[in-house]
Write a protein that holds these residues in place. Structure first.
Motif, PDB file in Angstrom:
ATOM      1  N   PHE A   1      39.273 -71.809 -11.555  1.00  0.00           N
ATOM      2  CA  PHE A   1      40.793 -72.265 -11.963  1.00  0.00           C
ATOM      3  C   PHE A   1      41.143 -72.779 -10.792  1.00  0.00           C
ATOM      4  O   PHE A   1      41.918 -73.897 -11.043  1.00  0.00           O
ATOM      5  CB  PHE A   1      41.232 -70.776 -12.401  1.00  0.00           C
ATOM      6  CG  PHE A   1      42.794 -70.962 -12.681  1.00  0.00           C
ATOM      7  CD1 PHE A   1      43.092 -72.057 -13.420  1.00  0.00           C
ATOM      8  CD2 PHE A   1      43.563 -70.281 -11.915  1.00  0.00           C
ATOM      9  CE1 PHE A   1      44.600 -72.269 -13.685  1.00  0.00           C
ATOM     10  CE2 PHE A   1      45.012 -70.380 -12.066  1.00  0.00           C
ATOM     11  CZ  PHE A   1      45.422 -71.471 -13.007  1.00  0.00           C
TER      12      PHE A   1
ATOM     13  N   THR B   1      40.521 -76.155 -10.441  1.00  0.00           N
ATOM     14  CA  THR B   1      41.415 -77.151 -11.317  1.00  0.00           C
ATOM     15  C   THR B   1      42.774 -77.268 -10.707  1.00  0.00           C
ATOM     16  O   THR B   1      43.454 -78.506 -10.760  1.00  0.00           O
ATOM     17  CB  THR B   1      41.484 -76.708 -12.825  1.00  0.00           C
ATOM     18  OG1 THR B   1      42.284 -75.400 -12.944  1.00  0.00           O
ATOM     19  CG2 THR B   1      40.273 -76.354 -13.399  1.00  0.00           C
ATOM     20  N   LEU B   2      43.320 -76.064 -10.043  1.00  0.00           N
ATOM     21  CA  LEU B   2      44.749 -76.634  -9.481  1.00  0.00           C
ATOM     22  C   LEU B   2      44.665 -77.346  -8.219  1.00  0.00           C
ATOM     23  O   LEU B   2      45.438 -78.241  -8.124  1.00  0.00           O
ATOM     24  CB  LEU B   2      45.023 -75.268  -8.982  1.00  0.00           C
ATOM     25  CG  LEU B   2      45.308 -74.089  -9.798  1.00  0.00           C
ATOM     26  CD1 LEU B   2      46.107 -72.851  -9.392  1.00  0.00           C
ATOM     27  CD2 LEU B   2      46.446 -74.654 -11.146  1.00  0.00           C
TER      28      LEU B   2
ATOM     29  N   LEU C   1      42.493 -79.971  -8.137  1.00  0.00           N
ATOM     30  CA  LEU C   1      42.174 -81.352  -8.754  1.00  0.00           C
ATOM     31  C   LEU C   1      43.846 -81.582  -9.124  1.00  0.00           C
ATOM     32  O   LEU C   1      44.084 -82.775  -8.990  1.00  0.00           O
ATOM     33  CB  LEU C   1      41.599 -81.161 -10.091  1.00  0.00           C
ATOM     34  CG  LEU C   1      41.548 -82.379 -10.928  1.00  0.00           C
ATOM     35  CD1 LEU C   1      40.795 -83.766 -10.052  1.00  0.00           C
ATOM     36  CD2 LEU C   1      40.942 -82.335 -12.353  1.00  0.00           C
ATOM     37  N   ALA C   2      44.667 -80.793  -9.910  1.00  0.00           N
ATOM     38  CA  ALA C   2      45.857 -81.114 -10.103  1.00  0.00           C
ATOM     39  C   ALA C   2      46.845 -81.729  -8.887  1.00  0.00           C
ATOM     40  O   ALA C   2      47.557 -82.615  -8.795  1.00  0.00           O
ATOM     41  CB  ALA C   2      46.739 -80.080 -10.832  1.00  0.00           C
TER      42      ALA C   2
ATOM     43  N   MET D   1      36.175 -81.537 -16.798  1.00  0.00           N
ATOM     44  CA  MET D   1      37.488 -80.482 -17.053  1.00  0.00           C
ATOM     45  C   MET D   1      37.655 -80.413 -18.440  1.00  0.00           C
ATOM     46  O   MET D   1      38.022 -79.319 -18.561  1.00  0.00           O
ATOM     47  CB  MET D   1      38.700 -81.715 -16.734  1.00  0.00           C
ATOM     48  CG  MET D   1      38.967 -81.424 -15.219  1.00  0.00           C
ATOM     49  SD  MET D   1      39.429 -80.092 -14.815  1.00  0.00           S
ATOM     50  CE  MET D   1      41.047 -79.724 -15.083  1.00  0.00           C
TER      51      MET D   1
END
Ligand code: FES
Ligand SMILES: [Fe+2]
Lengths: 405, 112
Positions: free
Chosen positions: B73, B76-77, B79-80, B50
């Motif tokens: 990207f 990563t969303l 992952l959130a 990350m």
């Protein structure tokens, strides 16, 4: 009324507001249709209600429509050519069709879909197709019916009472004043909202946001440990304060909380909406961390009747509960946050939203329908409130005052 | 060889492209319908990368993100979205209201 003497801490807040008593609270207000109708007439059709923010309608001609079933109307909120926010009942003077059908938009004029009567942004009736077919109609007398509207710190409030008893500012009183100066405009450049209709009385929803006693339990897997600490295991609050119909709550943080790996990443790239330890209230108005506690996480304005506005170091969380009936509520949960500047910042905000959805929408929201179904069972006639649940008690008291006014 | 989907240096994450989803609703459904083993495998693959990923993504202005960086990207969303499943709940979704009942709207900015 006597206080419990079982060695509990009960009594701290009661001592400040002894007039609220300590007894159980009846369940009837949560299940009775008759009671709901009284709330509608004596409260929702009489007071200032928050319907949005000014950022939603930045330019003249920008509008949105708010359906307010509890007020038995639908309201158009529009920015006029004069730059001011105006509000009108969304009802055509011709034969009553709602003039605007979509939820939001931008226009120069409002044209009714039915027979194309046309109104200016100021509500005046401008054009009647085949006007000579009507009987000497005076256009000036048939504009849209205005609704009282005002703004406070960028929040738009309407009041469907044709002659509001108080101005918005008078109604907000000292509670509102104590939040003035919080950087609302700066924080609210972004907004996400979640809406859902739940089969529960609106106060079942509101009650979940006017006490934090449940956090150690209901949120034990999510936010519980970030707020409650070994020295304050049940998250007794820093402050509960009453201001007329409204109230204020200020919530501690657990300074020993160690962020999870992804939470730590998210924090590195931006503040989180529900900031936990490491929050600062420096330079903020008196209602934000009113006790100036170092272990502070967020403070809330519990606005009567139906809005809970929580402000933190990193953003704003707001809940609005719109009653649909005695056992149905349209719940709007919002996070306001500064518009992201980078993709990493967006990731950080996405994490904040994800934990908000899990920890609030899912976990708090999960109790509403379950609780309602048992309140309606008739098995018990009343519920029990502790000292930390003072604001729930206060809400019922204020309601009584409105009913008797 | 198939065409590179993720930016140079991040190709080792291509086995997780199924998590590169553009909308919040798709990510919610993916989380709800994936077993913990899959969620955890994705988490373990992405978390150690990350710092590198976010540093890489920060170079792009928000309105000019190339397609491969955009895919990264979206990872990563996701992952959130799934982090709480791994870090807090130990199951895909917590007990409570079904998130698919929620209508999620970004009310504004409707314009910049
Ligand atoms: S009802 Fe609106 S024009 Fe006829
Ligand atoms: Fe909660």
């Amino acid at each position: 009324m006597t206080l419990q003497t079982n060695g509990a801490t009960g009594g701290k807040w009661h001592a400040r507001y002894p007039e609220l008593g300590t007894g159980p609270v009846p369940i009837e207000p949560y299940i009775s249709l008759e009671y709901f109708e009284k709330e509608r007439e004596h409260i929702f059709r009489k007071v200032w209600l928050n319907v949005g923010r000014v950022e939603q309608i930045p330019e003249p001609g920008d509008y949105f429509v708010k359906d307010l079933a509890v007020c038995r109307t639908s309201v158009i909120i529009v920015r006029g050519h004069d730059g001011q926010v105006h509000a009108f009942h969304n009802m055509c003077s011709h034969r009553g069709n709602p003039v605007v059908w979509n939820a939001k938009g931008t226009c120069k004029m409002f044209t009714c879909r039915y027979h194309s009567w046309t109104y200016g942004l100021d509500g005046t009736l401008r054009h009647i197709p085949d006007e000579k077919n009507f009987y000497g109609i005076k256009k000036d007398a048939h504009g849209l019916t205005p609704v009282a509207v005002d703004t406070w710190e960028g929040f738009i409030f309407i009041n469907v009472d044709p002659r509001p008893k108080e101005t918005l500012r008078e109604y907000l009183g000292a509670a509102g004043e104590s939040f003035e100066g919080y950087p609302f405009a700066e924080m609210a450049t972004g907004c996400s909202t979640w809406e859902v209709d739940v089969n529960a009385n609106w106060k079942v929803c509101k009650d979940a946001f006017q006490e934090v006693y449940h956090i150690f339990s209901l949120h034990n897997k999510s936010t519980g440990a970030a707020f409650a600490s070994t020295s304050n295991p049940y998250l007794n609050v820093h402050e509960l304060a009453l201001f007329g119909p409204h109230a204020r709550i200020s919530v501690p943080a657990n300074l020993d909380w160690k962020p999870t790996p992804v939470e730590a990443l998210a924090r590195r790239y931006g503040m989180l909406a529900l900031q936990k330890q490491g929050s600062s209230s420096q330079g903020m108005p008196s209602g934000v961390n009113p006790t100036a506690s170092p272990d502070w996480s967020f403070s809330g304005l519990i606005y009567f009747p139906n809005m809970c506005l929580f402000v933190a170091d990193g953003g704003i969380i707001m809940h609005t509960m719109w009653p649909l009936s005695e056992n149905r509520t349209h719940w709007e949960a919002r996070t306001y946050f500064p518009k992201a500047k980078t993709l990493a910042h967006r990731f950080s905000q996405e994490y904040s939203r994800a934990t908000f959805v899990d920890g609030v929408l899912v976990e708090d929201g999960g109790t509403f329908e379950k609780t309602q179904s048992m309140l309606a069972s008739g098995a018990k006639k009343q519920v029990i409130l502790g000292d930390e649940e003072l604001l729930i008690r206060h809400h019922h008291k204020v309601t009584e005052q409105f009913f008797n006014a | 060889m198939s065409k590179r989907q993720l930016p140079e240096g991040f190709q080792d994450l291509e086995p997780y492209l199924e998590w590169s989803l553009a909308t919040d609703r798709e990510r919610s459904i993916k989380r709800q319908t994936s077993p913990m083993t899959k969620i955890t495998a994705f988490y373990q693959a992405v978390v150690p990368r990350m710092d590198e990923i976010l540093a890489y993504l920060e170079q792009y202005p928000l309105e000019q993100v190339p397609a491969d960086a955009q895919r990264l990207f979206y990872l990563t969303l996701s992952l959130a979205k799934i982090a709480p499943a791994v870090e807090m709940y130990g199951e895909p979704v917590p007990e409570g209201l079904d998130t698919l009942r929620l209508e999620n709207i970004d009310i504004y900015p409707t314009r910049s």
